[in-house]
Design a protein around this motif. Structure first.
Motif, PDB file in Angstrom:
ATOM      1  N   ASN A 198       1.286  48.371  25.911  1.00  0.00           N
ATOM      2  CA  ASN A 198      -0.029  48.387  25.278  1.00  0.00           C
ATOM      3  C   ASN A 198      -0.903  47.227  25.735  1.00  0.00           C
ATOM      4  O   ASN A 198      -0.399  46.172  26.133  1.00  0.00           O
ATOM      5  CB  ASN A 198       0.116  48.343  23.759  1.00  0.00           C
ATOM      6  N   SER A 213      -2.320  52.086  23.782  1.00  0.00           N
ATOM      7  CA  SER A 213      -2.066  52.531  25.146  1.00  0.00           C
ATOM      8  C   SER A 213      -3.351  53.020  25.802  1.00  0.00           C
ATOM      9  O   SER A 213      -4.123  53.762  25.195  1.00  0.00           O
ATOM     10  CB  SER A 213      -1.036  53.656  25.148  1.00  0.00           C
ATOM     11  N   GLU A 250       5.209  44.327  26.183  1.00  0.00           N
ATOM     12  CA  GLU A 250       6.521  44.946  26.379  1.00  0.00           C
ATOM     13  C   GLU A 250       6.548  46.428  25.977  1.00  0.00           C
ATOM     14  O   GLU A 250       7.404  47.183  26.409  1.00  0.00           O
ATOM     15  CB  GLU A 250       7.609  44.175  25.616  1.00  0.00           C
ATOM     16  N   SER A 251       5.571  46.869  25.166  1.00  0.00           N
ATOM     17  CA  SER A 251       5.467  48.281  24.771  1.00  0.00           C
ATOM     18  C   SER A 251       4.506  49.064  25.660  1.00  0.00           C
ATOM     19  O   SER A 251       4.268  50.239  25.427  1.00  0.00           O
ATOM     20  CB  SER A 251       4.989  48.384  23.318  1.00  0.00           C
TER      21      SER A 251
END
Length: 105
Positions: free
Chosen positions: A93, A44, A90-91
């Motif tokens: 990151n 992230s 999708e996360s």
């Protein structure tokens, strides 16, 4: 643009072939040809996963495991590659590329 603090310089720019004309008002520096190890740091952008000392140090350590070492006085750079860095997965990151001047050994 570049910032110099003591011997440390931080450049923000683009890489071009060596014979590219430099527009007025811009600076350039010649980067010697050589071997560069590229590490992909996944995480992230918001929480420190990809920036700072820890991820920065993981890269040369990983490259050393493969028989390479950082070339003293060599360049280190961050590459914000499209779409790895510009399009979160999708996360949420992204992947930041770290490049290090390396030599065998």
């Amino acid at each position: 643009m570049y910032i110099q603090i003591g011997e440390f310089e931080y450049w923000i720019g683009l890489l071009f072939p060596e014979d590219t004309a430099v527009p007025p008002g811009y600076h350039s520096v010649a980067i010697a040809a050589g071997d560069y190890g590229i590490c992909y740091i996944y995480g992230s952008e918001q929480n420190g996963d990809i920036y700072g000392e820890q991820p920065h140090c993981l890269c040369p350590d990983s490259l050393r495991e493969h028989g390479w070492r950082y070339r003293q006085g060599g360049w280190v750079f961050e590459r914000y590659n499209f779409p790895r860095f510009t399009t979160p997965d999708e996360s949420g990151n992204v992947i930041l590329d770290y490049g290090f001047a390396m030599e065998e050994g």
